[in-house]
Scaffold this motif. Sequence first.
Motif, PDB file in Angstrom:
ATOM      1  N   THR A 288      33.116   0.421  49.232  1.00 29.50           N
ATOM      2  CA  THR A 288      33.690  -0.405  50.289  1.00 29.50           C
ATOM      3  C   THR A 288      32.646  -0.855  51.300  1.00 29.50           C
ATOM      4  O   THR A 288      32.684  -1.984  51.792  1.00 29.50           O
ATOM      5  N   TYR A 289      31.706   0.038  51.616  1.00 26.71           N
ATOM      6  CA  TYR A 289      30.818  -0.193  52.755  1.00 26.71           C
ATOM      7  C   TYR A 289      29.483  -0.814  52.351  1.00 26.71           C
ATOM      8  O   TYR A 289      29.109  -0.834  51.180  1.00 26.71           O
ATOM      9  N   GLU A 290      28.765  -1.313  53.371  1.00 30.25           N
ATOM     10  CA  GLU A 290      27.514  -2.040  53.161  1.00 30.25           C
ATOM     11  C   GLU A 290      26.430  -1.179  52.515  1.00 30.25           C
ATOM     12  O   GLU A 290      25.657  -1.650  51.696  1.00 30.25           O
ATOM     13  N   TRP A 291      26.367   0.090  52.918  1.00 32.25           N
ATOM     14  CA  TRP A 291      25.327   0.967  52.413  1.00 32.25           C
ATOM     15  C   TRP A 291      25.908   1.945  51.406  1.00 32.25           C
ATOM     16  O   TRP A 291      27.033   2.430  51.574  1.00 32.25           O
ATOM     17  N   ARG A 292      25.122   2.222  50.365  1.00 37.48           N
ATOM     18  CA  ARG A 292      25.592   3.057  49.254  1.00 37.48           C
ATOM     19  C   ARG A 292      24.597   4.193  49.004  1.00 37.48           C
ATOM     20  O   ARG A 292      23.389   4.000  49.086  1.00 37.48           O
ATOM     21  N   LEU A 293      25.121   5.342  48.678  1.00 39.09           N
ATOM     22  CA  LEU A 293      24.298   6.478  48.261  1.00 39.09           C
ATOM     23  C   LEU A 293      24.815   6.944  46.911  1.00 39.09           C
ATOM     24  O   LEU A 293      25.968   7.367  46.798  1.00 39.09           O
TER      25      LEU A 293
ATOM     26  N   MET B  10      21.531   0.685  63.850  1.00 35.46           N
ATOM     27  CA  MET B  10      21.869   1.980  63.246  1.00 35.46           C
ATOM     28  C   MET B  10      22.905   1.796  62.137  1.00 35.46           C
ATOM     29  O   MET B  10      23.826   0.994  62.270  1.00 35.46           O
ATOM     30  N   ILE B  11      22.730   2.515  61.047  1.00 34.48           N
ATOM     31  CA  ILE B  11      23.679   2.457  59.937  1.00 34.48           C
ATOM     32  C   ILE B  11      24.894   3.312  60.273  1.00 34.48           C
ATOM     33  O   ILE B  11      24.770   4.499  60.570  1.00 34.48           O
ATOM     34  N   THR B  12      26.065   2.707  60.226  1.00 31.77           N
ATOM     35  CA  THR B  12      27.287   3.421  60.637  1.00 31.77           C
ATOM     36  C   THR B  12      28.355   3.449  59.557  1.00 31.77           C
ATOM     37  O   THR B  12      29.439   3.968  59.785  1.00 31.77           O
ATOM     38  N   GLN B  13      28.049   2.872  58.367  1.00 35.63           N
ATOM     39  CA  GLN B  13      29.018   2.849  57.286  1.00 35.63           C
ATOM     40  C   GLN B  13      28.334   3.251  55.980  1.00 35.63           C
ATOM     41  O   GLN B  13      27.225   2.797  55.691  1.00 35.63           O
ATOM     42  N   LEU B  14      29.009   4.069  55.182  1.00 33.41           N
ATOM     43  CA  LEU B  14      28.378   4.595  53.973  1.00 33.41           C
ATOM     44  C   LEU B  14      29.403   4.879  52.886  1.00 33.41           C
ATOM     45  O   LEU B  14      30.400   5.558  53.112  1.00 33.41           O
ATOM     46  N   SER B  15      29.137   4.350  51.695  1.00 33.15           N
ATOM     47  CA  SER B  15      29.896   4.712  50.494  1.00 33.15           C
ATOM     48  C   SER B  15      29.028   5.629  49.644  1.00 33.15           C
ATOM     49  O   SER B  15      27.914   5.260  49.263  1.00 33.15           O
ATOM     50  N   ILE B  16      29.515   6.832  49.381  1.00 36.07           N
ATOM     51  CA  ILE B  16      28.802   7.790  48.533  1.00 36.07           C
ATOM     52  C   ILE B  16      29.450   7.751  47.156  1.00 36.07           C
ATOM     53  O   ILE B  16      30.661   7.980  47.022  1.00 36.07           O
ATOM     54  N   LEU B  17      28.656   7.448  46.131  1.00 32.15           N
ATOM     55  CA  LEU B  17      29.164   7.226  44.786  1.00 32.15           C
ATOM     56  C   LEU B  17      28.603   8.272  43.835  1.00 32.15           C
ATOM     57  O   LEU B  17      27.383   8.415  43.705  1.00 32.15           O
ATOM     58  N   ILE B  18      29.495   9.003  43.174  1.00 34.63           N
ATOM     59  CA  ILE B  18      29.092  10.085  42.279  1.00 34.63           C
ATOM     60  C   ILE B  18      29.668   9.819  40.889  1.00 34.63           C
ATOM     61  O   ILE B  18      30.882   9.906  40.685  1.00 34.63           O
ATOM     62  N   PRO B  19      28.829   9.471  39.911  1.00 35.25           N
ATOM     63  CA  PRO B  19      29.333   9.266  38.550  1.00 35.25           C
ATOM     64  C   PRO B  19      29.545  10.609  37.851  1.00 35.25           C
ATOM     65  O   PRO B  19      28.713  11.513  37.967  1.00 35.25           O
ATOM     66  N   VAL B  20      30.650  10.731  37.128  1.00 36.61           N
ATOM     67  CA  VAL B  20      30.896  11.972  36.389  1.00 36.61           C
ATOM     68  C   VAL B  20      31.371  11.665  34.977  1.00 36.61           C
ATOM     69  O   VAL B  20      32.059  10.680  34.724  1.00 36.61           O
ATOM     70  N   TYR B  21      30.975  12.539  34.061  1.00 37.92           N
ATOM     71  CA  TYR B  21      31.519  12.545  32.708  1.00 37.92           C
ATOM     72  C   TYR B  21      31.505  13.985  32.238  1.00 37.92           C
ATOM     73  O   TYR B  21      30.457  14.543  31.900  1.00 37.92           O
ATOM     74  N   ASN B  22      32.676  14.614  32.259  1.00 35.36           N
ATOM     75  CA  ASN B  22      32.820  16.029  31.912  1.00 35.36           C
ATOM     76  C   ASN B  22      31.955  16.931  32.786  1.00 35.36           C
ATOM     77  O   ASN B  22      31.466  17.977  32.339  1.00 35.36           O
ATOM     78  N   ASP B  23      31.736  16.527  34.029  1.00 37.13           N
ATOM     79  CA  ASP B  23      30.980  17.309  35.005  1.00 37.13           C
ATOM     80  C   ASP B  23      31.889  17.640  36.183  1.00 37.13           C
ATOM     81  O   ASP B  23      32.710  16.816  36.592  1.00 37.13           O
ATOM     82  N   SER B  24      31.696  18.800  36.765  1.00 40.03           N
ATOM     83  CA  SER B  24      32.368  19.137  38.006  1.00 40.03           C
ATOM     84  C   SER B  24      31.448  18.816  39.177  1.00 40.03           C
ATOM     85  O   SER B  24      30.324  19.310  39.239  1.00 40.03           O
ATOM     86  N   ALA B  25      31.930  17.998  40.104  1.00 40.52           N
ATOM     87  CA  ALA B  25      31.159  17.643  41.295  1.00 40.52           C
ATOM     88  C   ALA B  25      31.737  18.322  42.535  1.00 40.52           C
ATOM     89  O   ALA B  25      31.481  17.884  43.655  1.00 40.52           O
ATOM     90  N   ARG B  26      32.486  19.383  42.327  1.00 39.62           N
ATOM     91  CA  ARG B  26      33.239  19.986  43.427  1.00 39.62           C
ATOM     92  C   ARG B  26      32.337  20.455  44.576  1.00 39.62           C
ATOM     93  O   ARG B  26      32.577  20.122  45.734  1.00 39.62           O
TER      94      ARG B  26
END
Length: 310
Positions: free
Chosen positions: A85-90, A1-17
């Motif tokens: 940081t983590y093995e799996w990335r989104l 089971m996957i238990t570690q996740l890094s969620i990566l959101i690129p922004v350039y003059n965008d609001s990701a709130r």
Amino acid sequence: MITQLSILIPVYNDSARELVAELQRQAQAVEGLRYEILVVDDGSTDEAAIAANKAACALPCCRYVSGLRHDCRAAMRNAMARQGTYEWRLMVDARLKVVRQDFIRRYLDSGARAGDVVCGGVTVDGGADTDRLYRENLRFRYERHEQAAHSAEARRREPYKAFRTTNFFHHRTVLERVPYDERIKGYGYEDVMLGKALCGAGVRVIHIDNPVAYTSFEDNARYLAKVDEAMLTLASFSAELAEYSPLVSLYGRLKGCGLAWLVKLWHQLFGALERRQLCGSSPSLLVLKMYKLGKFGCLVKTIKKSKLRS
């Protein structure tokens, strides 16, 4: 089971709130999941967007990463991947909306193994403005027309050609082994080139039904400027992307029939009129297709002449 996740959101003059808030809520609800959400800013100048993203990253396990500036989207995404940081990335683009309440869980339960990539797809959501947007907005109309091609069933038929990076889950080793192609400096096709590279490297690409939605659509003139830039990218790498672009394939068939000159002449004569129509209040997808084909043909000719002179 996957238990570690890094969620990566690129922004350039965008609001990701809103995106960050929803992803953080879902990740927090997965029992035993260690996660982080990184909003990675590639040199934004919009103070309101910067403030919104900093505020979003006040949530637990969220971090705002700034001070980076790259000469292309490919370089930015390669650098962003190294921040995880983590093995799996989104990776999820900032201007998108999560559609499903179990969005993160679907990726964790996708059956992915180390070295795999999982794509969830995209959809469009015009809300109460859907009818008006379909009549008036070129980007919305195009994405709505292409929506059937983004279904999981359709994407599975040609998994590498259907690969897009607006919303994809992967093991950290994937981009270490097959990074984005940093030769692509302009807008467009960096994900198509990556799909081709994944195929060449034998990386398994899994397509599931887990879309994110486009909810904001630039005006027609701005979208057409992106189309122009994308056609320049495609023309510059047309030999490498011939099997991955229907437009390149169509142009090749026309050239084989001796009709390429007519495509270029049409664009030279009527390209300005096509632009006027596409920037108006009732843009045509047929005109867009003709415009892109003509623009591409003219750019291919220009690039070929430039290479001969050099």
